[in-house]
Design a protein around this motif. Sequence first.
Motif, PDB file in Angstrom:
ATOM      1  N   CYS A  31     -15.063 -80.067 -27.029  1.00 61.79           N
ATOM      2  CA  CYS A  31     -16.644 -80.056 -27.592  1.00 61.79           C
ATOM      3  C   CYS A  31     -17.347 -81.000 -26.540  1.00 61.79           C
ATOM      4  N   ARG A  34     -18.956 -86.360 -29.201  1.00 63.36           N
ATOM      5  CA  ARG A  34     -18.051 -87.191 -29.692  1.00 63.36           C
ATOM      6  C   ARG A  34     -18.239 -87.798 -30.837  1.00 63.36           C
ATOM      7  N   CYS A  35     -18.153 -86.895 -32.273  1.00 63.12           N
ATOM      8  CA  CYS A  35     -18.518 -87.691 -33.391  1.00 63.12           C
ATOM      9  C   CYS A  35     -17.508 -88.753 -33.766  1.00 63.12           C
ATOM     10  N   CYS A  38     -14.324 -87.237 -35.972  1.00 64.65           N
ATOM     11  CA  CYS A  38     -13.705 -85.969 -35.327  1.00 64.65           C
ATOM     12  C   CYS A  38     -13.299 -86.307 -33.892  1.00 64.65           C
TER      13      CYS A  38
HETATM   14  S1  SF4 Z   1     -17.696 -82.582 -35.400  1.00 65.35           S
HETATM   15 FE1  SF4 Z   1     -18.679 -83.397 -33.618  1.00 65.35          FE
HETATM   16  S2  SF4 Z   1     -17.102 -83.640 -31.924  1.00 65.35           S
HETATM   17 FE2  SF4 Z   1     -16.370 -82.276 -33.769  1.00 65.35          FE
HETATM   18  S3  SF4 Z   1     -16.619 -80.311 -33.016  1.00 65.35           S
HETATM   19 FE3  SF4 Z   1     -18.262 -81.004 -34.346  1.00 65.35          FE
HETATM   20  S4  SF4 Z   1     -19.678 -81.460 -32.714  1.00 65.35           S
HETATM   21 FE4  SF4 Z   1     -17.967 -81.476 -31.879  1.00 65.35          FE
END
Ligand code: SF4
Length: 130
Positions: A31, A34-35, A38
């Motif tokens: 991705c 970098r939430c 997650c």
């Molecule tokens: S939650 Fe954030 S880090 Fe995780 S897949 Fe979705 S956009 Fe990417």
Amino acid sequence: MVRLDGMAEAPLLDGMGRPLRDLRISVTDRCNFRCRYCMPKEHFGPGFKFLPKAEILSFEEVERIARIFVALGVRKLRLTGGEPLLRNGLAELVRQLAELGSADLALTTNGSLLAAHAEALRRAGLGRIT
Ligand code: SF4
């Protein structure tokens, strides 16, 4: 049960006897965000080893799996990641899945790359975006 030719002998049911209609397919573990909840950057930093390409399902493998599940009664296919728009040529996979004729073809995305891909995805047969 699924025969080797991918044709269903009986629908898939969950533990309560309900038919399984939805299938989520992750097309990448990467991705561009970098939430915290997650992919926190302390863990998913520059040195993090994502899956090597050889361990990621090819489009042909994804299409085959989806075809088998559609034959078993799945009516919604949802592409996810990571961020699925980081996968090169995603519109081509959407086109292959649209040809299966499943009722609903959807994509979950963080939206950051959507402007560049939306038209091609729609033309390929994508029905919904979350
Ligand atoms: S939650 Fe954030 S880090 Fe995780 S897949 Fe979705 S956009 Fe990417």
